[in-house]
Design an enzyme around this catalytic site. Structure first.
Site, mmCIF file in Angstrom:
data_model
loop_
_atom_site.group_PDB
_atom_site.id
_atom_site.type_symbol
_atom_site.label_atom_id
_atom_site.label_comp_id
_atom_site.label_asym_id
_atom_site.label_seq_id
_atom_site.Cartn_x
_atom_site.Cartn_y
_atom_site.Cartn_z
ATOM 1 N N CYS A 145 8.990 1.115 -0.567
ATOM 2 C CA CYS A 145 8.737 -0.258 -1.468
ATOM 3 C C CYS A 145 9.746 -0.109 -2.699
ATOM 4 O O CYS A 145 10.869 -0.158 -2.472
ATOM 5 C CB CYS A 145 7.365 -0.554 -1.758
ATOM 6 S SG CYS A 145 6.987 -2.391 -2.312
ATOM 7 N N HIS B 203 4.881 -0.888 3.554
ATOM 8 C CA HIS B 203 4.333 0.341 3.036
ATOM 9 C C HIS B 203 3.791 0.944 4.288
ATOM 10 O O HIS B 203 2.771 0.530 4.773
ATOM 11 C CB HIS B 203 2.993 -0.135 2.132
ATOM 12 C CG HIS B 203 3.302 -0.359 0.774
ATOM 13 N ND1 HIS B 203 3.690 0.599 -0.222
ATOM 14 C CD2 HIS B 203 3.623 -1.629 0.167
ATOM 15 C CE1 HIS B 203 3.821 -0.004 -1.281
ATOM 16 N NE2 HIS B 203 3.914 -1.483 -0.894
ATOM 17 N N GLU C 124 2.008 3.753 4.300
ATOM 18 C CA GLU C 124 0.792 4.371 4.027
ATOM 19 C C GLU C 124 -0.460 3.386 4.138
ATOM 20 O O GLU C 124 -1.500 3.647 4.200
ATOM 21 C CB GLU C 124 0.907 5.106 2.942
ATOM 22 C CG GLU C 124 0.706 4.243 1.502
ATOM 23 C CD GLU C 124 2.083 3.498 1.326
ATOM 24 O OE1 GLU C 124 1.882 2.726 0.316
ATOM 25 O OE2 GLU C 124 2.856 3.483 2.083
#
Length: 205
Positions: free
Chosen positions: A81, A185, A187
């Site tokens: 990001c 993202h 994650e």
């Protein structure tokens, strides 16, 4: 299992990235000084927030020279990001010079009818070339985005994937040798994000 260095400069989504990688069996080392990186096989630059405060924090932690040297050395690197955007020379979001590792700039998202700023939510990745994270033929590449600025590299050949934003296509992922960076993202992208992180980890030398 690898030892993965996570650069801790006060602007990163440290907790979620750590939990995601630990769930895959990796050991995380928080990097506040590059002496901490000696045992690491790869480095991650996470990021949530605004460009100028992030760059100022990196400057104040005295990590920039070592970070550039790490990438130049050919060792594995992942930006996430804001961690992608900081790699560029400049951003519309601020006045502080970026890392300049990638030639190009970060621009504010264009105003497009029926498109919100920030660009937020689940979107499908559109691969533009062969890359280490997913195949051109894969369909289940839905990942989570939240951003108001997007990357425009001088060398469009380093764009590995894009994402639709109304009538426009934005840079979603860049890959150049050992350097990989995602605007989304991984994650926070569920099973797809887990798959992509596993593939990144499997390519670490």
């Amino acid at each position: 299992m690898h030892k993965i260095g996570l650069i801790d400069y006060g602007m990163g989504n440290i907790h979620s990235v750590t939990k995601s990688l630990e769930s895959l069996g990796e050991e995380i080392i928080l990097i506040k000084n590059f002496n901490d990186s000696k045992l690491c096989k790869a480095i991650i630059l996470p990021g949530v927030g605004a460009f100028d405060p992030a760059m100022n924090n990196l400057i104040n932690t005295d990590l920039i020279t070592d970070l550039k040297n790490w990438i130049k050395s050919g060792k594995s690197f992942l930006g996430i990001c804001l961690g992608l955007q900081l790699l560029f020379e400049s951003s519309d979001e601020g006045k502080v010079q970026g890392l300049g590792i990638i030639k190009g700039k970060i621009q504010k998202l264009p105003n497009i009818v029926n498109q919100r700023i920030p660009h937020m939510g689940w979107c499908q990745l559109l691969p533009t070339k062969k890359n280490t994270l997913f195949g051109i033929e894969e369909l289940n590449n839905w990942v989570y985005f939240v951003h108001s600025y997007h990357a425009i590299p001088d060398d469009l050949n380093i764009i590995a994937a894009q994402v639709d934003y109304g009538s426009e296509k934005l840079t979603a992922m860049i890959e150049n040798d050992n350097l990989l960076a995602c605007q989304f993202h991984p994650e926070k992208s569920g099973k797809t994000g887990e798959k992509l992180l596993k593939r990144w980890l499997s390519n670490i030398q």
